[in-house]
Design a protein around this motif. Structure first.
Motif, short mmCIF file in Angstrom:
data_model
loop_
_atom_site.label_atom_id
_atom_site.label_comp_id
_atom_site.label_asym_id
_atom_site.label_seq_id
_atom_site.Cartn_x
_atom_site.Cartn_y
_atom_site.Cartn_z
N UNK A 2 0.70 -1.15 -0.11
CA UNK A 2 -0.01 0.09 -0.05
C UNK A 2 0.89 1.03 0.06
N UNK A 3 0.36 2.16 -0.91
CA UNK A 3 1.15 3.55 -0.77
C UNK A 3 0.31 4.55 -0.42
N UNK A 4 1.07 5.71 0.21
CA UNK A 4 0.29 6.69 0.59
C UNK A 4 -0.42 7.68 -0.54
N UNK A 5 -1.56 7.92 -0.29
CA UNK A 5 -2.21 8.79 -1.45
C UNK A 5 -2.13 10.14 -1.23
N UNK A 6 -2.21 10.99 -2.34
CA UNK A 6 -2.16 12.64 -2.30
C UNK A 6 -0.86 13.03 -2.23
N UNK A 7 0.08 12.30 -2.53
CA UNK A 7 1.52 13.05 -2.77
C UNK A 7 1.82 13.45 -4.14
N UNK A 8 2.95 14.12 -4.49
CA UNK A 8 3.16 14.47 -5.72
C UNK A 8 3.55 13.17 -6.47
N UNK A 9 3.30 13.55 -8.03
CA UNK A 9 3.22 12.37 -8.73
C UNK A 9 4.95 11.64 -8.77
N UNK A 10 4.78 10.64 -8.82
CA UNK A 10 6.15 9.87 -8.72
C UNK A 10 6.77 9.77 -7.57
N UNK A 11 6.19 10.28 -6.64
CA UNK A 11 6.65 9.89 -5.00
C UNK A 11 5.93 8.89 -4.56
N UNK A 12 6.55 7.93 -3.98
CA UNK A 12 5.92 6.54 -3.13
C UNK A 12 6.33 6.52 -1.72
N UNK A 13 5.55 6.33 -0.94
CA UNK A 13 5.60 6.31 0.58
C UNK A 13 4.82 5.23 1.13
N UNK A 14 5.37 4.34 2.02
CA UNK A 14 4.57 3.41 2.85
C UNK A 14 5.22 2.94 3.83
N UNK A 15 4.64 2.12 4.73
CA UNK A 15 5.06 1.17 5.66
C UNK A 15 4.93 -0.22 5.56
N UNK A 16 5.78 -0.96 5.96
CA UNK A 16 5.48 -2.54 5.95
C UNK A 16 4.87 -2.78 7.16
N UNK A 17 4.47 -3.81 7.12
CA UNK A 17 3.31 -4.53 8.07
C UNK A 17 4.11 -6.05 8.71
N UNK A 18 3.17 -6.44 9.67
CA UNK A 18 3.78 -7.57 10.17
C UNK A 18 3.66 -8.94 9.33
N UNK A 19 2.64 -8.73 8.39
CA UNK A 19 2.44 -9.77 7.28
C UNK A 19 3.07 -9.41 5.89
N UNK A 20 3.42 -10.24 5.34
CA UNK A 20 3.92 -10.03 4.01
C UNK A 20 3.85 -11.64 3.43
N UNK A 21 3.45 -11.66 2.09
CA UNK A 21 3.22 -13.05 1.17
C UNK A 21 4.40 -13.82 1.27
#
Length: 246
Positions: A2-21
């Motif tokens: 999941x990426x944070x919405x509402x940021x400048x185009x081309x900038x990707x921000x997020x945070x990992x979780x306890x679970x991952x495939x």
């Protein structure tokens, strides 16, 4: 991812979780999630597999470089672009103007703060526990940036009802910013308070001219199915907050 919405185009921000495939099995139940920290006595091979998986997750966006740090609750910030340091950088803030470069920050209750400019040409990632916030990690990181940050995103941290601190912590902030008195609620015991890291960070960011502050609505302590929490379990893993310019 999941990426944070509402940021400048081309900038990707997020945070990992306890679970991952692609989470690797663990012989230590308390570290059974998608731990990304080497310093918590996890199997280093397991941690490196998780980190390699993250890089694979980023590859569709062209990411070809990933920078981690040895975090020490300091106010030290590094600008890193084309350099490839042999040893891990010691500090708690990273700035880059390089595209395809993922800046990583690990937490398990402390506050992740991501910064960037309107044009999407410069980003920063910083680790803000109470010591870093009181010492000036936000101010130091902004001073290290070449452009004025106009937005910030606050990742999952421990929320106020779960974060009891002593009077010395409150004093560390209020002696510097008296207006932050409202970010502390009196505890049941004398000399104890509950601190709102999100409110503290928002105030400092606004004082620094950061107009838009997103996020700040999670609790790493309470949301056990999503986040690691050091206060909940002293032996635990770490999430990673990331930012990159595609």
């Amino acid at each position: 991812m999941q990426f944070v919405q509402g940021l400048p185009q081309g900038v990707y921000v997020g945070q990992t979780r306890v679970h991952h495939e692609q989470v690797q099995p663990s012989a230590q139940p308390e570290l059974a999630g998608f731990n990304l920290a080497l310093h918590v006595k996890d199997d280093p091979v397991r941690v490196q597999k998780h980190r390699i998986q993250l890089l694979k997750d980023f590859q569709p966006f062209g990411v070809d470089k990933i920078t981690w740090m040895t975090q020490t609750h300091s106010t030290i910030c590094h600008t890193i672009n084309e350099q490839m340091p042999f040893d891990a950088l010691i500090g708690d803030g990273l700035v880059t103007q390089r595209k395809a470069h993922a800046l990583m920050m690990m937490t398990a209750d402390c506050l992740p703060v991501v910064l960037g400019n309107t044009e999407g040409t410069e980003v920063a990632n910083l680790h803000a526990g109470w010591r870093g916030l009181a010492g000036g990690i936000v101010e130091n990181t902004i001073a290290a940036m070449q452009t004025k940050p106009t937005w910030a995103w606050l990742g999952a941290a421990i929320s106020q009802p779960c974060f009891e601190i002593g009077a010395e912590v409150r004093e560390a902030f209020c002696s510097k910013y008296p207006e932050l008195d409202s970010a502390f609620q009196a505890g049941e015991q004398a000399g104890k308070y509950y601190a709102d890291l999100y409110a503290i960070a928002r105030y400092i960011l606004q004082q620094q001219g950061v107009e838009t502050v997103l996020g700040g609505d999670q609790c790493s302590y309470r949301q056990a199915n999503e986040y690691f929490s050091y206060r909940r379990e002293a032996k635990t893993g770490r999430m990673a907050t990331f930012v990159f310019i595609a």
